[in-house]
Scaffold this motif. Structure first.
Motif, PDB file in Angstrom:
ATOM      1  N   ALA A 151       0.868  -1.183   0.000  1.00  0.00           N
ATOM      2  CA  ALA A 151       0.000   0.000   0.000  1.00  0.00           C
ATOM      3  C   ALA A 151       0.903   1.231   0.000  1.00  0.00           C
ATOM      4  CB  ALA A 151      -0.918   0.009   1.218  1.00  0.00           C
ATOM      5  N   ALA A 152       0.334   2.362  -0.395  1.00  0.00           N
ATOM      6  CA  ALA A 152       1.062   3.630  -0.341  1.00  0.00           C
ATOM      7  C   ALA A 152       0.490   4.469   0.796  1.00  0.00           C
ATOM      8  CB  ALA A 152       0.932   4.377  -1.661  1.00  0.00           C
ATOM      9  N   LEU A 153       1.366   5.058   1.596  1.00  0.00           N
ATOM     10  CA  LEU A 153       0.933   5.890   2.714  1.00  0.00           C
ATOM     11  C   LEU A 153       0.203   7.111   2.166  1.00  0.00           C
ATOM     12  CD1 LEU A 153       1.019   6.388   5.787  1.00  0.00           C
ATOM     13  CD2 LEU A 153       3.167   7.632   5.420  1.00  0.00           C
ATOM     14  N   SER A 154      -1.094   7.168   2.413  1.00  0.00           N
ATOM     15  CA  SER A 154      -1.906   8.233   1.815  1.00  0.00           C
ATOM     16  C   SER A 154      -2.779   8.955   2.834  1.00  0.00           C
ATOM     17  CB  SER A 154      -2.802   7.646   0.716  1.00  0.00           C
ATOM     18  OG  SER A 154      -3.629   6.615   1.222  1.00  0.00           O
ATOM     19  N   LYS A 155      -2.691   8.581   4.104  1.00  0.00           N
ATOM     20  CA  LYS A 155      -3.499   9.211   5.143  1.00  0.00           C
ATOM     21  C   LYS A 155      -2.595   9.871   6.175  1.00  0.00           C
ATOM     22  CE  LYS A 155      -7.427   6.016   4.734  1.00  0.00           C
ATOM     23  NZ  LYS A 155      -8.319   5.079   5.453  1.00  0.00           N
ATOM     24  N   PRO A 156      -3.094  10.906   6.848  1.00  0.00           N
ATOM     25  CA  PRO A 156      -2.291  11.549   7.898  1.00  0.00           C
ATOM     26  C   PRO A 156      -1.948  10.552   8.998  1.00  0.00           C
ATOM     27  CG  PRO A 156      -4.216  12.870   7.338  1.00  0.00           C
ATOM     28  CD  PRO A 156      -4.404  11.551   6.663  1.00  0.00           C
ATOM     29  N   VAL A 157      -0.740  10.654   9.525  1.00  0.00           N
ATOM     30  CA  VAL A 157      -0.276   9.740  10.566  1.00  0.00           C
ATOM     31  C   VAL A 157      -0.185  10.485  11.891  1.00  0.00           C
ATOM     32  CG1 VAL A 157       1.601   8.252  11.337  1.00  0.00           C
ATOM     33  CG2 VAL A 157       1.011   8.366   8.902  1.00  0.00           C
ATOM     34  N   ALA A 158      -0.856   9.960  12.899  1.00  0.00           N
ATOM     35  CA  ALA A 158      -0.824  10.581  14.222  1.00  0.00           C
ATOM     36  C   ALA A 158       0.519  10.340  14.887  1.00  0.00           C
ATOM     37  CB  ALA A 158      -1.944  10.009  15.083  1.00  0.00           C
ATOM     38  N   ALA A 159       0.938  11.279  15.713  1.00  0.00           N
ATOM     39  CA  ALA A 159       2.165  11.091  16.486  1.00  0.00           C
ATOM     40  C   ALA A 159       2.009   9.866  17.389  1.00  0.00           C
ATOM     41  CB  ALA A 159       2.447  12.335  17.323  1.00  0.00           C
ATOM     42  N   PHE A 160       3.084   9.133  17.536  1.00  0.00           N
ATOM     43  CA  PHE A 160       3.031   7.908  18.341  1.00  0.00           C
ATOM     44  C   PHE A 160       3.145   8.245  19.822  1.00  0.00           C
ATOM     45  CE2 PHE A 160       5.303   4.266  20.336  1.00  0.00           C
ATOM     46  CZ  PHE A 160       4.275   3.343  20.227  1.00  0.00           C
ATOM     47  N   GLU A 161       2.207   7.729  20.608  1.00  0.00           N
ATOM     48  CA  GLU A 161       2.202   7.916  22.059  1.00  0.00           C
ATOM     49  C   GLU A 161       2.315   6.547  22.717  1.00  0.00           C
ATOM     50  OE1 GLU A 161       2.320  10.722  23.556  1.00  0.00           O
ATOM     51  OE2 GLU A 161       1.869  12.082  21.893  1.00  0.00           O
ATOM     52  N   LEU A 162       3.490   6.244  23.243  1.00  0.00           N
ATOM     53  CA  LEU A 162       3.726   4.919  23.815  1.00  0.00           C
ATOM     54  C   LEU A 162       2.752   4.589  24.939  1.00  0.00           C
ATOM     55  CD1 LEU A 162       5.525   2.376  23.879  1.00  0.00           C
ATOM     56  CD2 LEU A 162       6.976   3.576  25.536  1.00  0.00           C
ATOM     57  N   ASP A 163       2.457   5.566  25.774  1.00  0.00           N
ATOM     58  CA  ASP A 163       1.581   5.309  26.923  1.00  0.00           C
ATOM     59  C   ASP A 163       0.206   4.793  26.502  1.00  0.00           C
ATOM     60  OD1 ASP A 163       3.583   6.094  28.604  1.00  0.00           O
ATOM     61  OD2 ASP A 163       2.767   8.090  28.998  1.00  0.00           O
ATOM     62  N   ALA A 164      -0.237   5.180  25.315  1.00  0.00           N
ATOM     63  CA  ALA A 164      -1.558   4.752  24.854  1.00  0.00           C
ATOM     64  C   ALA A 164      -1.594   3.261  24.541  1.00  0.00           C
ATOM     65  CB  ALA A 164      -1.957   5.552  23.615  1.00  0.00           C
ATOM     66  N   TRP A 165      -0.444   2.626  24.393  1.00  0.00           N
ATOM     67  CA  TRP A 165      -0.371   1.214  24.049  1.00  0.00           C
ATOM     68  C   TRP A 165      -0.069   0.331  25.251  1.00  0.00           C
ATOM     69  CZ3 TRP A 165      -1.507  -0.720  19.247  1.00  0.00           C
ATOM     70  CH2 TRP A 165      -1.706   0.233  18.246  1.00  0.00           C
ATOM     71  N   VAL A 166       0.080   0.939  26.420  1.00  0.00           N
ATOM     72  CA  VAL A 166       0.386   0.165  27.625  1.00  0.00           C
ATOM     73  C   VAL A 166      -0.909  -0.323  28.268  1.00  0.00           C
ATOM     74  CG1 VAL A 166       1.452   0.215  29.903  1.00  0.00           C
ATOM     75  CG2 VAL A 166       2.497   1.476  28.006  1.00  0.00           C
ATOM     76  N   GLN A 167      -1.038  -1.636  28.389  1.00  0.00           N
ATOM     77  CA  GLN A 167      -2.175  -2.231  29.077  1.00  0.00           C
ATOM     78  C   GLN A 167      -1.862  -2.344  30.567  1.00  0.00           C
ATOM     79  OE1 GLN A 167      -1.969  -5.400  25.564  1.00  0.00           O
ATOM     80  NE2 GLN A 167      -3.526  -5.966  27.087  1.00  0.00           N
TER      81      GLN A 167
END
Length: 345
Positions: A151-167
């Motif tokens: 695929a080609a990157l065609s959508k805006p990419v949000a800044a990565f927030e590590l804390d949001a991925w911590v369970q």
């Protein structure tokens, strides 16, 4: 490192021209050394390696100058930009989503997104994985129950927030109440597993220097540190996401412990008073017994006189002969229909 090519690598070999001259970012699970061949065709390749075993192998082989290998749970704050991403799907689908979210911000607009993997490993969900980043996907090739999707990157990419991925989940065991933190794909990420619970139920008071080998989210090490603050607790794992999870579990509970990367016992120095482990027996999608069997053979060299190994494993795994071969005494301390807890000294 083995020169035998995995099915995924054979598929990439047939499409090597897709990566020629690219500034390529690579992540995910690799079973062989094909990445060295691929990197030689690119302008520059950076591998974010979350597997310490594979990282050590790549460091030992004659990798091309175009390949930079990093062992970590995410790219460092100051990194280059890339015009292509190749993700070889890891076992856990949630980890695939995590890697895409953490790496996409480092791509240029319109960058190429490549997903490669086995059918049983989730490649048939490539459209869903890529939907947040691209308007359309295309299956470039498939063979031997594997596929390569673009695929080609065609959508805006949000800044990565590590804390949001911590369970996070609460864990109470005996008098200790802890909060366990974990990144996607890490063992014990959602709850205390049955085998570790059985092990913890039968661990006696320990003393001195104690290692949680294959620590995952840090459950065993954290509980030992909470139960006996005088212990010198160390935690190691092969997985970078597990190590970050263990660090966060200790910090969230105000506990102390040394956390470090180790391929089983590769980075472990003795003498230890006890090694406690619920060792893995999978590498990616494959069953793999040899690392734990080798660990059993080597662990006496890391133990102080009178030192102990505490190991919990699925009941069907034939570890007793390996324990008998190197320990003066070993016994089954507890068992249920699925697991056995072994103590050897």
């Amino acid at each position: 490192m083995s020169t035998a090519q995995s099915p995924v690598s054979q598929l990439l070999e047939r499409n090597l021209s897709l990566f020629a001259g690219k500034r390529l970012l690579v992540a995910g699970f690799w079973e062989d050394d094909y990445l060295c061949t691929l990197a030689a065709e690119t302008a520059a390749t950076t591998l974010l390696c979350t597997d310490f075993h594979r990282y050590r192998q790549l460091q030992a082989c004659s990798a091309p100058s175009t390949l930079v290998t990093l062992f970590d749970h995410a790219l460092p704050a100051q990194s280059d930009r890339f015009d292509a991403l190749l993700l070889c799907l890891p076992k856990a689908k949630r980890e695939t989503e995590y890697l895409l979210a953490s790496l996409a911000p480092w791509l240029t607009a319109g960058a190429d997104l490549f997903l490669a993997g086995e059918n049983r490993g989730g490649i048939n969900s490539a459209d869903r994985f890529l939907a947040p980043y691209a308007d359309a996907t295309h299956k470039i090739d498939s063979a031997r129950r594997c596929s390569l999707v673009h695929a080609a990157l065609s959508k805006p990419v949000a800044a990565f927030e590590l804390d949001a991925w911590v369970q996070s989940y609460p864990l109470t065991h005996g008098a200790q109440s802890l909060q366990i933190l974990a990144l996607p794909g890490v063992f014990s990420a959602n709850e205390l597993d049955e085998g570790t619970a059985l092990l913890l139920d039968h661990l006696p008071p320990l003393s001195g220097r104690v290692l949680d080998l294959g620590c995952g989210a840090g459950v065993i090490g954290a509980l030992l540190a909470a139960r006996q603050p005088d212990l010198q607790v160390e935690l190691c794992d092969i997985n970078a996401l597990a190590l970050e999870s263990a660090r966060r579990t200790l910090a969230a509970n105000g506990l102390s412990g040394q956390v470090f990367a180790s391929d089983m016992l590769s980075a472990v120095q003795g003498p230890l008073n006890a090694v406690i482990t619920n060792p893995p027996f999978h590498a990616g999608l494959n069953t793999l017994y040899a690392p734990t069997e080798q660990m059993i053979r080597e662990v006496p060299t890391r133990l102080a006189p009178g030192g102990q190994l505490w190991l919990v494993a699925n009941a069907f795994l034939r570890y007793p002969p390996h324990l008998d071969a190197v320990f003066q005494q070993q016994q089954v301390v507890a068992e249920n229909r699925r697991f056995r807890v072994y103590q050897a000294h």
